[in-house]
Design a protein around this motif. Structure first.
Motif, PDB file in Angstrom:
ATOM      1  N   PRO A  56       0.813  -1.006  -0.446  1.00  0.00           N
ATOM      2  CA  PRO A  56      -0.209  -0.108  -0.509  1.00  0.00           C
ATOM      3  C   PRO A  56       0.790   1.280   0.000  1.00  0.00           C
ATOM      4  N   GLY A  57       0.449   2.311  -1.052  1.00  0.00           N
ATOM      5  CA  GLY A  57       0.910   3.231  -0.869  1.00  0.00           C
ATOM      6  C   GLY A  57       2.333   3.249  -1.752  1.00  0.00           C
ATOM      7  N   ALA A  58       3.197   2.164  -2.223  1.00  0.00           N
ATOM      8  CA  ALA A  58       3.559   2.317  -2.400  1.00  0.00           C
ATOM      9  C   ALA A  58       3.908   1.804  -4.249  1.00  0.00           C
ATOM     10  N   VAL A  59       4.545   2.460  -4.825  1.00  0.00           N
ATOM     11  CA  VAL A  59       4.347   1.597  -6.666  1.00  0.00           C
ATOM     12  C   VAL A  59       5.280   0.533  -6.721  1.00  0.00           C
ATOM     13  N   THR A  60       4.532  -0.529  -7.529  1.00  0.00           N
ATOM     14  CA  THR A  60       5.616  -1.636  -7.404  1.00  0.00           C
ATOM     15  C   THR A  60       5.300  -2.481  -9.281  1.00  0.00           C
ATOM     16  N   GLN A  61       6.468  -3.020  -9.238  1.00  0.00           N
ATOM     17  CA  GLN A  61       5.691  -3.664 -11.241  1.00  0.00           C
ATOM     18  C   GLN A  61       6.481  -5.120 -11.013  1.00  0.00           C
ATOM     19  N   PRO A  62       6.053  -5.797 -11.859  1.00  0.00           N
ATOM     20  CA  PRO A  62       6.761  -7.590 -11.728  1.00  0.00           C
ATOM     21  C   PRO A  62       8.069  -7.433 -12.382  1.00  0.00           C
ATOM     22  N   ALA A  63       8.493  -7.938 -12.781  1.00  0.00           N
ATOM     23  CA  ALA A  63      10.360  -8.132 -13.409  1.00  0.00           C
ATOM     24  C   ALA A  63       9.781  -8.945 -14.298  1.00  0.00           C
ATOM     25  N   LYS A  64      10.971  -8.647 -15.521  1.00  0.00           N
ATOM     26  CA  LYS A  64      11.190  -9.338 -16.857  1.00  0.00           C
ATOM     27  C   LYS A  64      11.127 -10.406 -16.931  1.00  0.00           C
ATOM     28  N   PRO A  65      11.620 -10.787 -17.827  1.00  0.00           N
ATOM     29  CA  PRO A  65      12.516 -12.104 -18.093  1.00  0.00           C
ATOM     30  C   PRO A  65      13.626 -11.467 -18.641  1.00  0.00           C
ATOM     31  N   GLY A  66      14.764 -11.260 -18.424  1.00  0.00           N
ATOM     32  CA  GLY A  66      16.056 -11.258 -18.841  1.00  0.00           C
ATOM     33  C   GLY A  66      16.559  -9.846 -17.968  1.00  0.00           C
ATOM     34  N   GLU A  67      15.293  -9.327 -17.136  1.00  0.00           N
ATOM     35  CA  GLU A  67      16.432  -8.066 -16.678  1.00  0.00           C
ATOM     36  C   GLU A  67      16.522  -8.339 -15.802  1.00  0.00           C
ATOM     37  N   THR A  68      17.855  -7.977 -15.084  1.00  0.00           N
ATOM     38  CA  THR A  68      19.157  -8.371 -14.284  1.00  0.00           C
ATOM     39  C   THR A  68      17.971  -6.880 -12.984  1.00  0.00           C
ATOM     40  N   ILE A  69      17.548  -8.029 -11.368  1.00  0.00           N
ATOM     41  CA  ILE A  69      17.347  -6.986 -10.562  1.00  0.00           C
ATOM     42  C   ILE A  69      18.554  -7.473  -8.964  1.00  0.00           C
ATOM     43  N   LEU A  70      17.607  -7.000  -8.086  1.00  0.00           N
ATOM     44  CA  LEU A  70      19.062  -7.531  -6.744  1.00  0.00           C
ATOM     45  C   LEU A  70      17.806  -7.773  -5.450  1.00  0.00           C
ATOM     46  N   LEU A  71      18.518  -8.500  -5.311  1.00  0.00           N
ATOM     47  CA  LEU A  71      18.034  -9.740  -4.301  1.00  0.00           C
ATOM     48  C   LEU A  71      18.477  -9.117  -2.951  1.00  0.00           C
ATOM     49  N   TYR A  72      17.612  -9.258  -1.495  1.00  0.00           N
ATOM     50  CA  TYR A  72      18.796  -9.124  -0.693  1.00  0.00           C
ATOM     51  C   TYR A  72      17.742 -10.740   0.420  1.00  0.00           C
ATOM     52  N   GLY A  73      19.205 -10.258   1.444  1.00  0.00           N
ATOM     53  CA  GLY A  73      18.693 -11.416   2.791  1.00  0.00           C
ATOM     54  C   GLY A  73      20.027 -11.171   3.800  1.00  0.00           C
ATOM     55  N   THR A  74      20.175 -11.884   4.332  1.00  0.00           N
ATOM     56  CA  THR A  74      21.239 -12.681   5.205  1.00  0.00           C
ATOM     57  C   THR A  74      21.588 -13.773   5.670  1.00  0.00           C
ATOM     58  N   GLY A  75      22.716 -14.122   6.496  1.00  0.00           N
ATOM     59  CA  GLY A  75      22.942 -15.594   6.778  1.00  0.00           C
ATOM     60  C   GLY A  75      23.649 -16.597   5.759  1.00  0.00           C
ATOM     61  N   PHE A  76      23.755 -15.693   4.378  1.00  0.00           N
ATOM     62  CA  PHE A  76      24.698 -16.299   3.704  1.00  0.00           C
ATOM     63  C   PHE A  76      26.557 -16.270   3.870  1.00  0.00           C
ATOM     64  N   GLY A  77      27.056 -16.494   4.715  1.00  0.00           N
ATOM     65  CA  GLY A  77      27.895 -16.614   5.472  1.00  0.00           C
ATOM     66  C   GLY A  77      29.245 -15.256   4.964  1.00  0.00           C
ATOM     67  N   PRO A  78      30.875 -15.618   5.403  1.00  0.00           N
ATOM     68  CA  PRO A  78      31.641 -14.596   4.818  1.00  0.00           C
ATOM     69  C   PRO A  78      31.998 -14.766   3.437  1.00  0.00           C
ATOM     70  N   THR A  79      32.741 -13.449   3.709  1.00  0.00           N
ATOM     71  CA  THR A  79      33.583 -12.115   2.115  1.00  0.00           C
ATOM     72  C   THR A  79      34.805 -12.324   2.520  1.00  0.00           C
ATOM     73  N   THR A  80      34.917 -12.241   1.564  1.00  0.00           N
ATOM     74  CA  THR A  80      36.519 -11.851   0.813  1.00  0.00           C
ATOM     75  C   THR A  80      37.006 -10.811   0.082  1.00  0.00           C
ATOM     76  N   PRO A  81      36.767  -9.199   0.712  1.00  0.00           N
ATOM     77  CA  PRO A  81      37.197  -9.546   2.482  1.00  0.00           C
ATOM     78  C   PRO A  81      36.258  -9.206   2.992  1.00  0.00           C
ATOM     79  N   PRO A  82      36.166  -9.059   4.248  1.00  0.00           N
ATOM     80  CA  PRO A  82      35.321  -8.862   5.216  1.00  0.00           C
ATOM     81  C   PRO A  82      34.031  -7.612   4.500  1.00  0.00           C
ATOM     82  N   MET A  83      34.435  -6.590   4.049  1.00  0.00           N
ATOM     83  CA  MET A  83      32.800  -5.809   3.540  1.00  0.00           C
ATOM     84  C   MET A  83      33.839  -4.461   3.651  1.00  0.00           C
TER      85      MET A  83
END
Length: 147
Positions: A56-83
């Motif tokens: 509610p109150g936000a414009v949202t649009q579906p993703a399209k095949p072939g489009e690059t999108i950004l997903l977000y999460g947590t708990g995926f472990g270590p990185t190199t270098p740290p951050m």
């Protein structure tokens, strides 16, 4: 360190009981929208991916095949270098059961992992999203709206 660790919470100068909890290298999960049914995702212009009127109150649009999108999460472990940095271990992301091309997978901020993925060629509708890292999968029941 992975294995059993002791956890105690302190609030208002009061300590909780100490409990034992397992600490693992991976505990991946996607952040979600729409009551937990949809993966938190943005288009390349940072507008929200989702079915029209998902939020509610936000414009949202579906993703399209072939489009690059950004997903977000947590708990995926270590990185190199740290951050900020790419994941130290490979991640596989499937959308609608099809492997998505992952252009970037890494830590974007403390506890915030970002995945730049190309949406596979899928039909219009909601497609399940699942990531796996180190043999551990994200939660089930999370979708992405495609049109």
């Amino acid at each position: 360190t992975i294995g059993t660790v002791q956890v105690q919470v302190t609030a208002a100068r009061q300590n909780s009981n100490t409990l034992s909890a397992p600490k693992t290298l991976f505990a991946p999960a996607f952040f979600t929208l729409g009551g937990g049914a949809y993966v938190a995702a943005l288009h390349a212009d940072y507008s929200v991916v989702g079915a029209p009127n998902l939020l509610p109150g936000a414009v949202t649009q579906p993703a399209k095949p072939g489009e690059t999108i950004l997903l977000y999460g947590t708990g995926f472990g270590p990185t190199t270098p740290p951050m900020p940095a790419p994941l130290a271990n490979p991640v596989q992301i499937k959308i609608g059961g099809i492997a998505a091309t992952v252009a970037f997978a890494g830590l974007a901020g403390p506890g915030l992992y970002q995945f730049n993925v190309t949406v596979p060629n899928l039909p219009t509708g909601d497609a399940a999203v699942l990531a796996t890292i180190g043999g551990v999968a994200t939660q089930t029941g999370v979708s992405l709206t495609i049109q």
